[in-house]
Enzyme design. Structure first.
Site, short mmCIF file in Angstrom:
data_model
loop_
_atom_site.label_atom_id
_atom_site.label_comp_id
_atom_site.label_asym_id
_atom_site.label_seq_id
_atom_site.Cartn_x
_atom_site.Cartn_y
_atom_site.Cartn_z
N MET A 30 86.63 4.83 -67.34
CA MET A 30 86.31 3.76 -66.39
C MET A 30 84.78 3.62 -66.28
O MET A 30 84.28 3.01 -65.34
CB MET A 30 86.93 4.05 -65.02
CG MET A 30 88.46 4.10 -65.08
SD MET A 30 89.27 3.67 -63.53
CE MET A 30 88.59 4.91 -62.45
N HIS A 34 78.98 10.25 -67.77
CA HIS A 34 78.24 11.50 -67.54
C HIS A 34 78.58 12.43 -68.69
O HIS A 34 79.36 12.06 -69.61
CB HIS A 34 78.59 12.09 -66.17
CG HIS A 34 80.06 12.20 -65.92
ND1 HIS A 34 80.90 13.02 -66.65
CD2 HIS A 34 80.87 11.56 -65.03
CE1 HIS A 34 82.14 12.90 -66.20
NE2 HIS A 34 82.15 12.00 -65.23
N GLU A 35 78.05 13.62 -68.63
CA GLU A 35 78.22 14.57 -69.74
C GLU A 35 79.70 14.85 -70.03
O GLU A 35 80.07 15.13 -71.17
CB GLU A 35 77.44 15.85 -69.40
CG GLU A 35 77.19 16.79 -70.56
CD GLU A 35 76.59 16.13 -71.81
OE1 GLU A 35 77.08 16.46 -72.91
OE2 GLU A 35 75.67 15.29 -71.70
N GLY A 36 80.55 14.78 -68.99
CA GLY A 36 81.98 14.98 -69.21
C GLY A 36 82.54 13.94 -70.17
O GLY A 36 83.24 14.27 -71.13
N HIS A 37 82.21 12.67 -69.92
CA HIS A 37 82.66 11.60 -70.84
C HIS A 37 82.09 11.84 -72.25
O HIS A 37 82.79 11.68 -73.24
CB HIS A 37 82.16 10.23 -70.37
CG HIS A 37 82.72 9.76 -69.07
ND1 HIS A 37 81.96 9.63 -67.93
CD2 HIS A 37 83.97 9.38 -68.72
CE1 HIS A 37 82.72 9.17 -66.96
NE2 HIS A 37 83.94 9.03 -67.39
N GLN A 61 95.18 1.18 -60.56
CA GLN A 61 95.27 2.59 -60.15
C GLN A 61 94.52 2.87 -58.85
O GLN A 61 94.40 4.02 -58.45
CB GLN A 61 94.82 3.51 -61.28
CG GLN A 61 93.34 3.48 -61.61
CD GLN A 61 93.04 4.28 -62.86
OE1 GLN A 61 93.32 3.86 -63.98
NE2 GLN A 61 92.43 5.45 -62.70
N ASP A 150 91.05 15.69 -64.50
CA ASP A 150 92.20 14.93 -64.00
C ASP A 150 93.45 15.55 -64.61
O ASP A 150 94.09 14.97 -65.49
CB ASP A 150 92.06 13.46 -64.39
CG ASP A 150 90.85 12.83 -63.72
OD1 ASP A 150 90.88 12.65 -62.49
OD2 ASP A 150 89.86 12.56 -64.42
N GLN A 153 96.81 13.77 -64.26
CA GLN A 153 96.78 12.58 -65.12
C GLN A 153 97.11 12.96 -66.57
O GLN A 153 97.89 12.29 -67.26
CB GLN A 153 95.39 11.94 -65.04
CG GLN A 153 95.11 10.91 -66.11
CD GLN A 153 93.80 10.19 -65.88
OE1 GLN A 153 93.70 9.35 -65.01
NE2 GLN A 153 92.78 10.51 -66.66
N MET A 184 81.80 17.52 -63.15
CA MET A 184 81.18 16.19 -63.30
C MET A 184 82.20 15.10 -62.99
O MET A 184 83.36 15.20 -63.38
CB MET A 184 80.64 16.03 -64.70
CG MET A 184 79.47 16.94 -64.91
SD MET A 184 78.42 16.37 -66.23
CE MET A 184 77.23 17.69 -66.24
O1 PAF Z 1 90.40 9.05 -66.12
C1 PAF Z 1 90.06 7.85 -66.06
O2 PAF Z 1 88.89 7.49 -66.16
C2 PAF Z 1 91.14 6.78 -65.88
O3 PAF Z 1 92.14 7.22 -65.02
C3 PAF Z 1 91.72 6.29 -67.21
C4 PAF Z 1 92.44 7.37 -67.97
C5 PAF Z 1 90.62 5.71 -68.08
C6 PAF Z 1 92.74 5.17 -66.93
O4 PAF Z 1 92.15 4.11 -66.26
#
Ligand code: PAF
Length: 287
Positions: A30, A34-37, A61, A150, A153, A184
């Site tokens: 989304m 950050h470093e996690g992404h 969501q 997450d 998730q 993060m």
């Molecule tokens: O973890 C997230 O950033 C969101 O929940 C995702 C998996 C991109 C779905 O919108």
């Protein structure tokens, strides 16, 4: 790196890659990287020939009183970071294209979505499962990469692709933390300096639980008691849930049999933060 917002163009690109026999990785995000992404993107870069990162703040969501409107967004900053990591396509679909007028199809992963964050965020995982399935259908990756922060998730998505026979490998990657242990999160930007300091109690609590487990504590009560003590002693905090669960089913467990996941959600000021760790009898796990 190409920035693509049209579905037809995204489909064409991934179809061309597949025709050439190239393996595709997708990192759904989304944004507000950050470093996690970036660690997920680096993994995806290595795991495949082509890397697509989707950036879509998914309205489905967010609950009606949640932070959809204020969720941090900065496409210019994000695209610079993605380019640096070697992303091939930054896929930025428009909300109106993802959920056009008349849209009415949603996916629910029944049991896994109910507890933990699902209990305090009704509909959240329905929105996540729906958008992830849409993104998988649109990009058709061989592998999709998600963070373990997450954790619920991740389990929901694993179940979704198994149950609906989606031909993709789901990879979960470890939580990336700041130097002082804070997991993060794009939402950390909401924290004031005092709240940022208070937020460290999540990591302290997880660490304490881990030490307890390693020293032989096995019962849910003893572990959650210690965790609760650390968090309630910290100002600006309000516990949403503390849970010790089976790592795959996410059902509550009373004792740690080999391994369990400790998951927590705590409001720090107005910001709801989540974190989790694997608790194990052996020293092989890490926070
Ligand atoms: O973890 C997230 O950033 C969101 O929940 C995702 C998996 C991109 C779905 O919108």
């Amino acid at each position: 790196m190409e920035i693509v917002s049209g579905l037809a163009q995204m489909r064409q690109i991934s179809q061309d890659w597949r025709t050439q026999g190239q393996r595709i990785a997708l990192v759904p995000t989304m944004g507000y990287f950050h470093e996690g992404h970036l660690s997920l993107m680096r993994y995806g870069r290595e795991a495949a020939d082509r890397l697509v990162v989707s950036l879509f703040v998914n309205p489905a969501q967010f609950g009606p009183h949640e932070d959809l409107a204020t969720y941090p967004r900065d496409l210019e900053r994000d695209s610079g970071m993605a380019r640096e990591v070697g992303v091939d396509v930054l896929y930025t679909p428009e909300p109106a294209a993802m959920y056009p007028p008349g849209y009415q199809t949603y996916v629910t992963v029944e049991e896994l979505s109910r507890g933990l964050c699902g209990a305090s965020r009704p509909g959240h995982f329905r929105g996540v499962a729906t958008v992830v399935l849409k993104l998988l259908n649109q990009v058709q990756p061989d592998v999709a990469v998600f963070g373990e922060k997450d954790y619920q998730q991740l389990q929901v998505i694993r179940r979704l692709v198994a149950d609906l026979n989606v031909p993709v490998e789901i990879v979960g990657r470890p939580i990336v933390r700041e130097a002082d242990g804070l997991a993060m999160s794009s939402r950390n930007t909401y924290l004031s300096p005092e709240e940022r300091a208070a937020a460290l109690c999540l990591f302290r609590a997880l660490k304490a639980a881990r030490e307890l487990a390693l020293s032989g504590a096995k019962s849910r009560e003893s572990i959650l008691e210690a965790v609760k003590g650390i968090i309630t002693a910290t100002p600006h905090t309000d516990i949403d849930y503390l849970a010790l669960v089976h790592p795959e089913t996410l059902q509550e467990v009373n004792t740690i049999e080999k391994e369990a996941r400790l998951a927590l959600a705590v409001k720090v000021g107005k910001t709801r933060l989540i974190d989790n760790t694997l608790l194990s009898e052996s020293r092989l796990c890490c926070v």
